[in-house]
Design an enzyme around this catalytic site. Structure first.
Site, PDB file in Angstrom:
ATOM      1  N   ARG A 296      -2.102   0.571  -9.673  1.00  0.00           N
ATOM      2  CA  ARG A 296      -1.066  -0.393 -10.058  1.00  0.00           C
ATOM      3  C   ARG A 296      -1.673  -1.774 -10.304  1.00  0.00           C
ATOM      4  O   ARG A 296      -2.788  -2.046  -9.834  1.00  0.00           O
ATOM      5  CB  ARG A 296      -0.044  -0.510  -8.903  1.00  0.00           C
ATOM      6  CG  ARG A 296       0.605   0.801  -8.557  1.00  0.00           C
ATOM      7  CD  ARG A 296       0.747   0.985  -7.043  1.00  0.00           C
ATOM      8  NE  ARG A 296       1.114   2.383  -6.740  1.00  0.00           N
ATOM      9  CZ  ARG A 296       2.353   2.831  -6.748  1.00  0.00           C
ATOM     10  NH1 ARG A 296       3.344   1.999  -6.958  1.00  0.00           N
ATOM     11  NH2 ARG A 296       2.604   4.098  -6.520  1.00  0.00           N
TER      12      ARG A 296
ATOM     13  N   GLY B  36       2.767   3.329   1.554  1.00  0.00           N
ATOM     14  CA  GLY B  36       3.409   3.361   2.871  1.00  0.00           C
ATOM     15  C   GLY B  36       3.955   4.730   3.211  1.00  0.00           C
ATOM     16  O   GLY B  36       4.257   5.027   4.367  1.00  0.00           O
ATOM     17  N   ARG B  37       4.132   5.533   2.192  1.00  0.00           N
ATOM     18  CA  ARG B  37       4.640   6.898   2.437  1.00  0.00           C
ATOM     19  C   ARG B  37       4.117   7.871   1.398  1.00  0.00           C
ATOM     20  O   ARG B  37       4.592   8.987   1.325  1.00  0.00           O
ATOM     21  CB  ARG B  37       6.157   6.898   2.445  1.00  0.00           C
ATOM     22  CG  ARG B  37       6.749   6.254   1.200  1.00  0.00           C
ATOM     23  CD  ARG B  37       8.216   6.371   1.227  1.00  0.00           C
ATOM     24  NE  ARG B  37       8.825   5.517   0.241  1.00  0.00           N
ATOM     25  CZ  ARG B  37      10.088   5.592  -0.096  1.00  0.00           C
ATOM     26  NH1 ARG B  37      10.856   6.475   0.484  1.00  0.00           N
ATOM     27  NH2 ARG B  37      10.589   4.778  -0.982  1.00  0.00           N
TER      28      ARG B  37
ATOM     29  N   ASP C 268       7.293   4.795  -9.840  1.00  0.00           N
ATOM     30  CA  ASP C 268       8.136   4.436  -8.701  1.00  0.00           C
ATOM     31  C   ASP C 268       9.608   4.319  -9.066  1.00  0.00           C
ATOM     32  O   ASP C 268      10.168   3.236  -9.218  1.00  0.00           O
ATOM     33  CB  ASP C 268       7.647   3.134  -8.038  1.00  0.00           C
ATOM     34  CG  ASP C 268       6.477   3.408  -7.101  1.00  0.00           C
ATOM     35  OD1 ASP C 268       5.953   4.532  -7.127  1.00  0.00           O
ATOM     36  OD2 ASP C 268       6.085   2.493  -6.355  1.00  0.00           O
TER      37      ASP C 268
ATOM     38  N   ASP D  55       3.666  -4.288  -7.802  1.00  0.00           N
ATOM     39  CA  ASP D  55       3.148  -3.068  -7.177  1.00  0.00           C
ATOM     40  C   ASP D  55       3.811  -1.827  -7.771  1.00  0.00           C
ATOM     41  O   ASP D  55       3.403  -0.707  -7.451  1.00  0.00           O
ATOM     42  CB  ASP D  55       3.348  -3.101  -5.653  1.00  0.00           C
ATOM     43  CG  ASP D  55       4.781  -3.385  -5.262  1.00  0.00           C
ATOM     44  OD1 ASP D  55       5.308  -4.442  -5.668  1.00  0.00           O
ATOM     45  OD2 ASP D  55       5.390  -2.560  -4.570  1.00  0.00           O
ATOM     46  N   ASN D  56       4.795  -2.021  -8.621  1.00  0.00           N
ATOM     47  CA  ASN D  56       5.433  -0.888  -9.296  1.00  0.00           C
ATOM     48  C   ASN D  56       5.085  -0.863 -10.782  1.00  0.00           C
ATOM     49  O   ASN D  56       5.815  -0.280 -11.580  1.00  0.00           O
ATOM     50  CB  ASN D  56       6.957  -0.951  -9.116  1.00  0.00           C
ATOM     51  CG  ASN D  56       7.376  -0.669  -7.680  1.00  0.00           C
ATOM     52  OD1 ASN D  56       6.626  -0.062  -6.913  1.00  0.00           O
ATOM     53  ND2 ASN D  56       8.550  -1.118  -7.303  1.00  0.00           N
TER      54      ASN D  56
ATOM     55  N   LYS E 273       4.888  12.113  -1.996  1.00  0.00           N
ATOM     56  CA  LYS E 273       5.662  10.928  -1.617  1.00  0.00           C
ATOM     57  C   LYS E 273       6.637  11.321  -0.518  1.00  0.00           C
ATOM     58  O   LYS E 273       7.466  12.216  -0.715  1.00  0.00           O
ATOM     59  CB  LYS E 273       6.414  10.379  -2.827  1.00  0.00           C
ATOM     60  CG  LYS E 273       7.185   9.098  -2.527  1.00  0.00           C
ATOM     61  CD  LYS E 273       7.657   8.445  -3.809  1.00  0.00           C
ATOM     62  CE  LYS E 273       8.478   7.186  -3.523  1.00  0.00           C
ATOM     63  NZ  LYS E 273       8.916   6.552  -4.782  1.00  0.00           N
TER      64      LYS E 273
ATOM     65  N   GLY F 109       0.837  -1.200   0.000  1.00  0.00           N
ATOM     66  CA  GLY F 109       0.000   0.000   0.000  1.00  0.00           C
ATOM     67  C   GLY F 109       0.864   1.239   0.000  1.00  0.00           C
ATOM     68  O   GLY F 109       2.096   1.150  -0.017  1.00  0.00           O
TER      69      GLY F 109
ATOM     70  N   ARG G 189       4.047  14.196  -6.969  1.00  0.00           N
ATOM     71  CA  ARG G 189       3.944  13.442  -8.225  1.00  0.00           C
ATOM     72  C   ARG G 189       2.543  13.602  -8.802  1.00  0.00           C
ATOM     73  O   ARG G 189       1.568  13.701  -8.051  1.00  0.00           O
ATOM     74  CB  ARG G 189       4.146  11.938  -7.975  1.00  0.00           C
ATOM     75  CG  ARG G 189       5.363  11.553  -7.187  1.00  0.00           C
ATOM     76  CD  ARG G 189       5.662  10.078  -7.340  1.00  0.00           C
ATOM     77  NE  ARG G 189       4.741   9.184  -6.645  1.00  0.00           N
ATOM     78  CZ  ARG G 189       4.954   7.873  -6.501  1.00  0.00           C
ATOM     79  NH1 ARG G 189       6.038   7.315  -7.028  1.00  0.00           N
ATOM     80  NH2 ARG G 189       4.096   7.108  -5.858  1.00  0.00           N
TER      81      ARG G 189
END
Ligand code: AMP
Ligand code: MG
Length: 504
Positions: free
Chosen positions: A191, A101-102, A271, A261-262, A121, A99, A184
């Site tokens: 994703r 995360g940041r 990412d 996930d990327n 981000k 998820g 961003r």
């Protein structure tokens, strides 16, 4: 009546309900960013600000506070920022729930090109931070910022970066570094892993169906009319991913962490971590220091992307009705165009990189033989292809400008004779060809050492090199006679020892 605000001075116009909010609470957690102390600008993409009509705003304290995560965006009402949940396969293994995360979705803004999601981000802890601290360091933020804008200028689909805000707040990695936040933008940050998440964890298909419907309606509307929209979506994503891989391979871009996930559902580069551009041409190049097995080595990227599409297909499987035919077979058929599409896109790009205006069967051999020579002699990928534009077909031309980059000059001369004959056969005019080649073979790419120099200076409080480098990378096909020679030169010896890992 008030006069309308001039475009350039207005603040972003936030839409009231970003797509992921509309989908419902299963898709993430609403929470504010965590404020950062002592914030200051590190870099801004004026080019993107112009596109968005935000040039003046981007120089305001309002913008600094917002893009630091120190205030919340306000539309017709305050907008609740959110972190989204996804899962994914990392290095080939199921990693379970991940998820943002940041990263925090600030909201969606209108742009001339349509709605864009705006993400911060490095904006602090979220429920998906796992062992992480929710922060990003200045070093990795500069790399992501510069590369996003560089890829865009190279004509490669990518998320964009508007700004970096820095803070003296300490962030612990291998050493103690300082925090930064990158803003961003993308039409969507959804994703492959979002689909995998709901397929693997939800007790029914409600969320997966809602996500798929929304992605089709917003981003792939033509799929809605297909007999089976889910299969049409997979095929469309496969096609976009195939051309993205051709773009990466053609320019010598190595992503470094192609976990599912990327992988963007829109076929965007997303990412930026331990990425790298090829220096000496080595198809086996591994840019991520932590990728011991070379799973994400340069030449493997197109097949890894296909593996990732299989993971996406697996995620879409619950949406297919076996009454319509074997789901596994149907998904396989939907992805089948990937290989031919990649091969075709790759050939088209390589032909263009060689300045060939027409297509002939023998081109594959001509192209492969050049790449083989370049790999054998470890020719610099960017410099050699740019120099090839200066190749002359005139009888007796010595072609030193390109020949001298090869170790085996006789082998290059033999190849050059074939190349000259091929060009003459299509009536190629050297000057026209050079102009065409200079629009596809960049003079400037974000080599690791260039980013590293900008990072070192930024750490010492001087952000001018980030901006100088950005300016050149934003028109990488132009000559930029005033740019430092190092920008387009071979990497210095010290840079061969640079190690880039996932630590960011
Ligand atoms: P990445 O390898 O950067 O794509 O990250 C993989 C996952 O780890 C994603 O879900 C990230 O949001 C999360 N992550 C990476 N770094 C951090 C961090 N410093 N704090 C919290 N989460 C992180
Ligand atoms: Mg990631």
């Amino acid at each position: 009546m008030n006069a309308p605000e001039p475009l350039a001075t207005r603040a972003p116009r936030w839409r009231d309900l970003p797509l992921l909010h509309r989908l419902g609470p299963a898709f993430g957690t609403r929470l504010p960013p965590t404020p950062l102390p002592g914030v200051h600008w590190v870099a801004r993409s004026e080019a993107l600000a112009v596109e968005l009509g935000l040039t003046d705003w981007l120089h305001s304290n309002d913008a600094l506070a917002l893009l630091a995560g120190n205030v919340q965006p306000t539309g017709s009402a305050p907008i609740t920022t959110m972190a989204s949940v996804y899962s994914g396969h990392q290095f080939g293994s199921w990693a379970g729930q991940l998820g943002d995360g940041r990263a925090l979705l600030l909201g969606e803004i209108d742009s001339p090109a349509g709605a864009l999601e705006v993400q911060l981000k490095g904006a602090g802890l979220t429920p998906y931070s796992r062992m992480g601290d929710g922060r990003a360091v200045l070093r990795s933020s500069i790399r992501e910022f510069l590369c996003s804008e560089a890829m865009h200028a190279l004509g490669i689909p990518t998320t964009r970066a508007l700004a970096i805000v820095g803070s003296p707040a300490p962030v612990r990695r291998e050493t103690v570094e300082t925090a930064a936040v990158v803003t961003r933008l993308a039409p969507s940050f959804i994703r492959f892993g979002h689909f995998e998440h709901f397929a693997h964890t939800a007790s029914d298909t409600t969320a997966l169906r809602a996500l798929t419907d929304a992605v089709i309606d917003h981003f792939y509307p033509a799929c809605r009319d297909a007999p089976q929209p889910v299969l049409a979506l997979l095929e469309a994503v496969s096609r976009r991913t195939a051309t993205l891989m051709a773009d990466w391979q053609a320019v010598g871009f190595c992503h470094g962490v192609m976990n599912t996930d990327n992988m963007s559902i829109l076929g965007l580069t997303i990412d930026y971590g331990p990425f790298g551009f090829l220096d000496a041409f080595d198809p086996g190049h591994i840019c991520n220091h932590t990728d011991n097995q070379g799973r994400y080595a340069f030449a493997r990227q197109p097949s890894v992307a296909f593996w990732n599409l299989h993971a996406l297909a697996h995620g879409l499987m619950p949406l297919l009705d076996p009454a319509d035919g074997d789901p596994a077979e149907a998904l396989k058929a939907a992805m089948a165009p990937y290989k031919a599409m990649f091969a075709e896109a790759m050939q088209a790009r390589l032909r263009a990189k060689l300045g060939l205006a027409t297509a002939q069967d023998s081109d594959t051999d001509l192209i492969d033989d050049l790449l083989r020579l370049m790999a054998q002699d470890r020719c610099d990928y960017t410099i050699t292809l740019r120099a090839l534009g200066r190749f002359s077909t005139a009888a007796g031309a010595d072609n030193a400008a390109v020949r001298d980059w090869f170790v085996d000059r006789a082998a290059f001369d033999a190849w050059g004779a074939r190349y000259a004959a091929r060009l003459q056969a299509e009536g190629s005019v050297d000057a026209d060809r050079r102009a065409r080649m200079d629009r596809i073979n960049p003079k400037f790419v974000l080599r690791n050492h260039l980013a590293e120099t900008a990072i070192q200076q930024a750490r010492a409080g001087d952000f001018s090199e980030v901006q100088r480098l950005l300016q050149v990378l934003q028109s990488p096909f132009d000559e930029h006679p005033q740019a430092p020679a190092a920008y387009a030169a071979l990497p210095p010896d010290w840079s061969t020892h640079l190690e880039v890992s996932c630590s960011s």
